[in-house]
Design a protein around this motif. Structure first.
Motif, PDB file in Angstrom:
ATOM      1  N   GLU A   1      37.650  46.192  14.669  1.00 34.59           N
ATOM      2  CA  GLU A   1      37.331  45.110  15.587  1.00 34.59           C
ATOM      3  C   GLU A   1      36.597  45.669  16.799  1.00 34.59           C
ATOM      4  OE1 GLU A   1      41.251  42.297  14.649  1.00 34.59           O
ATOM      5  OE2 GLU A   1      40.997  43.213  16.635  1.00 34.59           O
TER       6      GLU A   1
ATOM      7  N   LEU B   1      41.539  48.483  12.896  1.00 25.06           N
ATOM      8  CA  LEU B   1      41.347  47.074  12.557  1.00 25.06           C
ATOM      9  C   LEU B   1      39.878  46.730  12.339  1.00 25.06           C
ATOM     10  CD1 LEU B   1      43.746  45.593  15.270  1.00 25.06           C
ATOM     11  CD2 LEU B   1      44.214  45.790  12.819  1.00 25.06           C
TER      12      LEU B   1
ATOM     13  N   CYS C   1      43.083  51.070  20.783  1.00 21.64           N
ATOM     14  CA  CYS C   1      41.636  50.892  20.876  1.00 21.64           C
ATOM     15  C   CYS C   1      41.008  51.897  21.831  1.00 21.64           C
ATOM     16  CB  CYS C   1      41.284  49.466  21.307  1.00 21.64           C
ATOM     17  SG  CYS C   1      41.927  48.988  22.917  1.00 21.64           S
TER      18      CYS C   1
ATOM     19  N   TYR D   1      44.145  45.826  24.499  1.00 20.40           N
ATOM     20  CA  TYR D   1      44.094  44.951  23.327  1.00 20.40           C
ATOM     21  C   TYR D   1      44.827  43.642  23.598  1.00 20.40           C
ATOM     22  CZ  TYR D   1      43.846  43.484  18.487  1.00 20.40           C
ATOM     23  OH  TYR D   1      43.557  42.780  17.343  1.00 20.40           O
TER      24      TYR D   1
ATOM     25  N   ASP E   1      48.460  49.816  14.110  1.00 21.20           N
ATOM     26  CA  ASP E   1      47.016  49.581  14.208  1.00 21.20           C
ATOM     27  C   ASP E   1      46.548  49.176  15.600  1.00 21.20           C
ATOM     28  OD1 ASP E   1      46.808  50.122  11.511  1.00 21.20           O
ATOM     29  OD2 ASP E   1      46.779  48.005  10.909  1.00 21.20           O
TER      30      ASP E   1
END
Length: 269
Positions: A131, A129, A108, A190, A105
């Motif tokens: 986010e 996620l 990004c 991340y 996961d």
């Protein structure tokens, strides 16, 4: 920074946040679907059909909205024309491609607006996620709309650091005892966001990171109360002819000073 600047960067932030979400949804459609993979940098770095599709979505949205901005993306052939632009987008459509391909996961979409070498708006979106990290010059760092800050844990207590074992082995003993290594985080952007939201106290970044790995995360960390610096304590500059960087550290100020002092001892030994 004037009120006009603040309004412009806030408008840019809204644009890149929406674009990152859209690109993230595109990438998520390839996640765990065994997308086609190619190898670049003499076979050292994978790039997938998902990277290219997310990059195409970002380029379509952002360059249409801001045609006067320059462009630098990991998955677009570099054009030196960007060096003549005062403002540009710096993009990594999937930061953490190896994690993405492994079904992890921790990847990004990274999008930054850079003005005169420093980020003024930045977004990291981790679709798997759900986010969203975001920041604008002069503002606060947010994660899913809530303010975040770096860890305030005392430097006298062991801190959680994302740092390679071979690098840690070169540190003086007094510093080693205050560092607790965390499990490897494949996405550099991340990893810096984890420092920004206080989950870890800091990270050490080996040489050869790139503008697209760093620019958005750099601003998010700064607005959360931390710093990303080189080994001399200077902030990295972006949109240079050379887009790679030497060793860097990211942490809150007290931890950063301790880390840089230890690295100085290492380098002087």
């Amino acid at each position: 920074m004037t009120d006009v600047d603040t309004a412009l960067w806030q408008s840019d932030l809204e644009l890149i946040a929406d674009s990152a979400r859209q690109a993230g949804r595109v990438a998520l459609g390839y996640f765990n679907q065994s997308p086609e993979v190619w190898w670049k940098n003499e076979g050292r770095s994978p790039v997938s059909a998902a990277d290219f599709a997310a990059n195409q979505k970002l380029e379509s949205l952002l360059r249409t909205a801001r045609p006067d901005y320059g462009w630098l993306s990991e998955e677009t052939d570099d054009d030196a024309e960007r060096l003549s632009r005062e403002t540009l987008f710096i993009i990594d459509p999937i930061d953490g491609t190896r994690a993405f391909l492994a079904g992890l996961d921790l990847w990004c979409v990274s999008v930054a607006v850079v003005r005169h070498g420093r980020p003024v708006a930045g977004v990291l979106y981790a679709p798997a996620l759900d986010e969203l990290y975001e920041a604008v010059a002069g503002g606060v760092a947010l994660k899913n709309g809530r303010p975040i800050t770096v860890s305030t844990a005392s430097v006298d207590r062991p801190g959680r650091f994302a740092i390679a074992e071979d690098v840690l082995a070169t540190f003086p003993e007094r510093l080693k005892h205050r560092i607790e290594r965390v499990k490897y985080v494949p996405s550099l952007a991340y990893r810096i966001a984890m420092v920004a939201d206080g989950r870890i106290e800091g990270t050490f970044i080996k040489h050869n990171s790139h503008d697209w790995d760093l620019a958005a995360a750099d601003l998010i960390l700064e607005r959360a109360g931390g710093q990303l610096v080189d080994l001399h304590g200077g902030a990295p500059l972006y949109n240079r002819a050379r887009v790679s960087h030497d060793e860097l550290c990211a942490a809150a100020a007290p931890r950063l000073a301790d880390l840089l002092n230890g690295i100085g001892e290492r380098r002087g030994s």
